[in-house]
Write an enzyme that holds these catalytic residues in place. Structure first.
Site, short mmCIF file in Angstrom:
data_model
loop_
_atom_site.label_atom_id
_atom_site.label_comp_id
_atom_site.label_asym_id
_atom_site.label_seq_id
_atom_site.Cartn_x
_atom_site.Cartn_y
_atom_site.Cartn_z
N SER A 333 0.86 -1.19 0.00
CA SER A 333 0.00 0.00 0.00
C SER A 333 0.89 1.24 0.00
O SER A 333 1.67 1.43 -0.93
CB SER A 333 -0.94 -0.03 1.21
OG SER A 333 -1.85 1.04 1.17
N HIS A 360 -2.66 -1.06 -3.34
CA HIS A 360 -3.82 -0.20 -3.12
C HIS A 360 -3.68 1.07 -3.96
O HIS A 360 -2.81 1.89 -3.70
CB HIS A 360 -3.94 0.17 -1.64
CG HIS A 360 -4.18 -1.01 -0.75
ND1 HIS A 360 -3.88 -0.99 0.59
CD2 HIS A 360 -4.69 -2.24 -1.00
CE1 HIS A 360 -4.21 -2.15 1.13
NE2 HIS A 360 -4.70 -2.93 0.18
N ASP A 457 -4.22 -5.03 5.90
CA ASP A 457 -4.70 -5.83 4.79
C ASP A 457 -3.67 -6.89 4.41
O ASP A 457 -2.50 -6.58 4.20
CB ASP A 457 -5.00 -4.93 3.58
CG ASP A 457 -5.73 -5.67 2.47
OD1 ASP A 457 -6.43 -6.65 2.77
OD2 ASP A 457 -5.60 -5.24 1.31
#
Length: 514
Positions: A333, A360, A457
Site C-alpha cells: 500500500s 492499493h 490488509d
C-alpha cells in the site's frame, strides 16, 4: 501539542484555497504558506521549514516531479502529491512516488461536493499517517542510540578520573614479606599520577606477579606472591589495563530470517511505536486493528478483459509458459510503488513463477504503474485482465476498482478473475481477497510477500495460509518501510518466516523459488 506546519503547492489559486480549507478543518495542522509552482515550493521549503508539503503534480515553470528531488535533497520531509486523472498526470505521479513522495491523492472534483468530502478524508488520513511515520522513525533512531550507549557502557571498563589513581603505600622502610604489593586499579592517563619510587628504601625481593582482570569492569585484583627468589631489586610497575574494544555496536536487524521455531521470532528491538502498539514478542499473538483508507469514489470503469492475443506479452526475453508449479503473491500500500520497483528490478526475466501483485491504488493509476514497472524490470509487467492466463516470468498488477482472485482454468492452467465487489478492509483491490483465493490451490508452491503499507490488509489471510502449511512468507522490516503497518500486523500474528529489508527480499525470494 503544537500543530504540524504545512506548505500547500498548486498553480491554481482556487485549488490552493480548497486544499487549505480542507486541511485547516483538522486542528493538528496549520498552513504556514503556499506556492504557485515547484520553484517557489523549493524556496519556501528552505525558508519556512514545514513539516509536510502537499504538491500538485502538473504546474508551469517547474512541475511537482521536478521539484520533489530538490526538496528532498535540501529538507527531507513527507510530500503528498495531488494528481489529476489524465494520462500524463498519472505517469508523473507514479514517478514521483518512486522518487520519494510519501503518497498521492486525486484532485477533488470542484463540481461534486461529495467528492471533495471524500478527498478531504483521504488527505487528512494520509497526513496523519505521514506524521506518525516521521515520529516512529525518530523514536526508532533514539532507541537505537540508547541501545548503542548501553552496549558501549557494558563493553567499557570503569576507570578512575585523572588524579584519583591509587598509589602504592608502605607503613615502614620495608613492606611485609607475606603481603603482596598494592596494584593500581587502572593505568592512570597522566604521567604525574604514576606510582612513585621509594628512593633509599629497601624493597621486597622482586617476584613473579600475576594480575587477573575482571571483565565486569569493576576492579582488577592482584594474586599473592608466587615464588620468592633472590633477584636484583626492581620497582613495582602498575600493569596496563587495556580497554576492551567494542565490536558489537550494530542496532539494526541483520538476521535475514525469522523461523517459527525460534523463540525470538517476530520480536522487534524497537519497544513501542507512537500508537502504543507493542512490538511483537515471543509466543504472544497481537491482532492489529489499524484502520485503512476508504476507497475514494472514482469515475465508472470498465473491467479489463483479456484479448485473444494480449498485446505486449512477448516483447521481453525470458521463459514464458503457463505450465508452472510455483506462484508468488505480493501485497502493498503506502510506499508500494517504490518498494515494487526495488523488488521487480532484482528478479530475472526467466523467473519460474508468475507474480501477482495487489497495490492499493485507484483505477487507471494501476495501469500507469504497470507500464512504468515494465520499463524497469527484467520481467514482463502488465495490468491484470479478466480471464488472463498466468505465465512465468510475468508480474500482474491488480487493476484499481476490482477484487482479484486466482482461479484454476482448463488444462491445468490458472487464470485471473476480476469482480467489482465491495471493498474489503477498506480496499478494492484487497490483499486479503487475493491471498484467500490461494487457499484452495494446494497443488501450487505458494510464496507470500507483504511490503510497506498502512493498515493490516493481507495479514489475516497470510496467517491462514501459514497455518495451512505455506511456510514461504516474507515481510519488509520496519527499517525500510515507509509505513510499517501491514508487515507489522503479519509479524504480530507470527506468520512471517523471512523479515528482511526491502533490498534483500528479491534475492532471497529468487533463491527460495528457484
Amino acid at each position: 501539542m503544537c500543530a504540524y506546519r504545512v506548505l500547500v503547492v498548486d498553480d491554481s489559486a482556487f485549488m490552493r484555497k480548497i486544499i487549505t480549507d480542507l486541511i485547516v478543518r483538522d486542528e493538528s495542522f496549520n498552513i504556514v504558506g503556499t506556492a504557485a509552482n515547484g520553484r517557489e515550493a523549493v524556496e519556501k521549503v528552505k525558508e519556512l521549514q514545514p513539516d509536510l508539503v502537499t504538491m500538485d503534480v502538473e504546474m508551469p515553470e517547474m512541475n511537482g516531479l521536478e521539484a520533489l528531488p530538490l526538496i528532498m535533497a535540501a529538507h527531507p520531509l513527507p510530500v503528498i502529491m495531488l494528481s489529476g486523472i489524465n494520462e500524463q498526470g498519472m505517469k508523473e505521479t507514479i514517478m514521483a512516488l518512486e522518487a520519494g513522495a510519501f503518497d498521492f491523492i486525486r484532485k477533488p472534483s470542484i463540481a461534486h461536493a461529495q467528492d471533495i468530502e471524500q478527498v478531504s478524508k483521504a488527505l487528512l488520513e494520509q497526513m496523519h499517517t505521514a506524521m506518525q511515520a516521521v515520529r516512529s522513525r525518530l523514536e526508532r533512531k533514539e532507541a537505537n542510540e540508547r541501545k548503542a550507549a548501553l552496549e558501549q557502557a557494558k563493553k567499557t571498563p570503569m576507570e578512575k578520573p585523572p588524579g584519583q589513581a591509587v598509589t602504592e603505600k608502605r607503613a615502614g622502610s620495608q613492606a611485609s614479606a607475606d603481603k603482596p604489593p598494592v596494584v593500581p586499579l587502572a593505568s592512570p592517563p597522566a604521567a604525574s599520577a604514576q606510582p612513585k619510587k621509594d628512593a633509599g628504601k629497601s624493597v621486597p625481593t622482586a617476584v613473579k606477579q600475576e594480575t587477573k582482570k575482571q571483565l565486569s569492569g569493576t576492579a582488577a585484583t592482584a594474586d599473592r606472591i608466587d615464588k620468592p627468589a633472590v633477584q636484583p631489586r626492581k620497582p613495582v610497575q602498575a600493569p596496563h589495563v587495556q580497554k576492551k574494544e567494542d565490536l558489537s555496536m550494530g542496532t539494526g536487524i541483520t538476521s535475514g530470517q525469522l523461523k517459527s521455531s525460534d523463540p525470538t521470532a517476530g520480536k522487534s528491538m524497537q519497544g513501542k511505536d507512537k500508537a502504543g502498539l507493542v512490538k511483537p514478542e515471543s509466543r504472544k499473538t497481537v491482532t492489529s486493528s489499524a484502520s485503512s483508507t476508504p476507497a475514494a469514489t472514482t469515475p465508472p470503469v470498465t473491467a479489463p478483459t483479456a484479448p485473444a492475443a494480449p498485446k505486449g506479452l512477448s516483447l521481453k526475453k525470458g521463459v514464458h509458459t503457463s505450465s508452472f508449479r510455483k506462484l508468488v503473491a505480493v501485497g502493498c500500500s503506502t510506499g508500494g510503488p517504490r518498494a515494487l520497483k526495488t523488488l521487480l528490478e532484482r528478479i530475472p526475466g526467466d523467473f519460474p513463477a508468475p507474480i501477482v501483485i495487489v497495490q492499493h491504488m485507484p483505477p487507471n493509476f494501476t495501469r500507469s504503474l504497470a507500464q512504468r514497472l515494465n520499463t524497469l524490470s527484467p520481467l514482463r509487467v502488465v495490468e491484470a485482465e479478466q480471464g488472463m492466463t498466468l505465465e512465468t516470468g510475468t508480474a500482474y498488477i491488480a487493476p484499481g476498482g476490482y477484487q482479484l482472485r486466482i482461479v484454476p482454468g482448463a488444462g491445468g492452467k490458472y487464470t485471473v478473475s476480476l469482480k467489482m465487489e465491495e471493498a474489503r478492509n477498506g480496499h478494492r483491490p484487497s490483499v486479503d481477497t487475493m491471498f484467500e483465493s490461494l487457499l484452495s490451490l494446494t497443488s501450487l508452491e505458494r510464496h507470500l510477500v507483504l511490503l510497506t503499507g498502512m493498515g493490516s490488509d493481507g495479514a489475516k489471510m497470510m496467517k491462514k495460509l501459514y497455518d495451512a502449511g505455506v511456510q514461504s512468507t516474507f515481510a519488509e522490516n520496519e527499517e525500510t518501510c515507509v509505513v510499517y503497518g501491514m508487515p507489522r500486523s503479519a509479524v504480530e500474528l507470527k506468520c512471517v518466516r523471512h523479515l528482511l529489508p526491502m533490498q534483500e527480499i528479491a534475492p532471497k525470494l529468487v533463491q527460495v523459488v528457484k
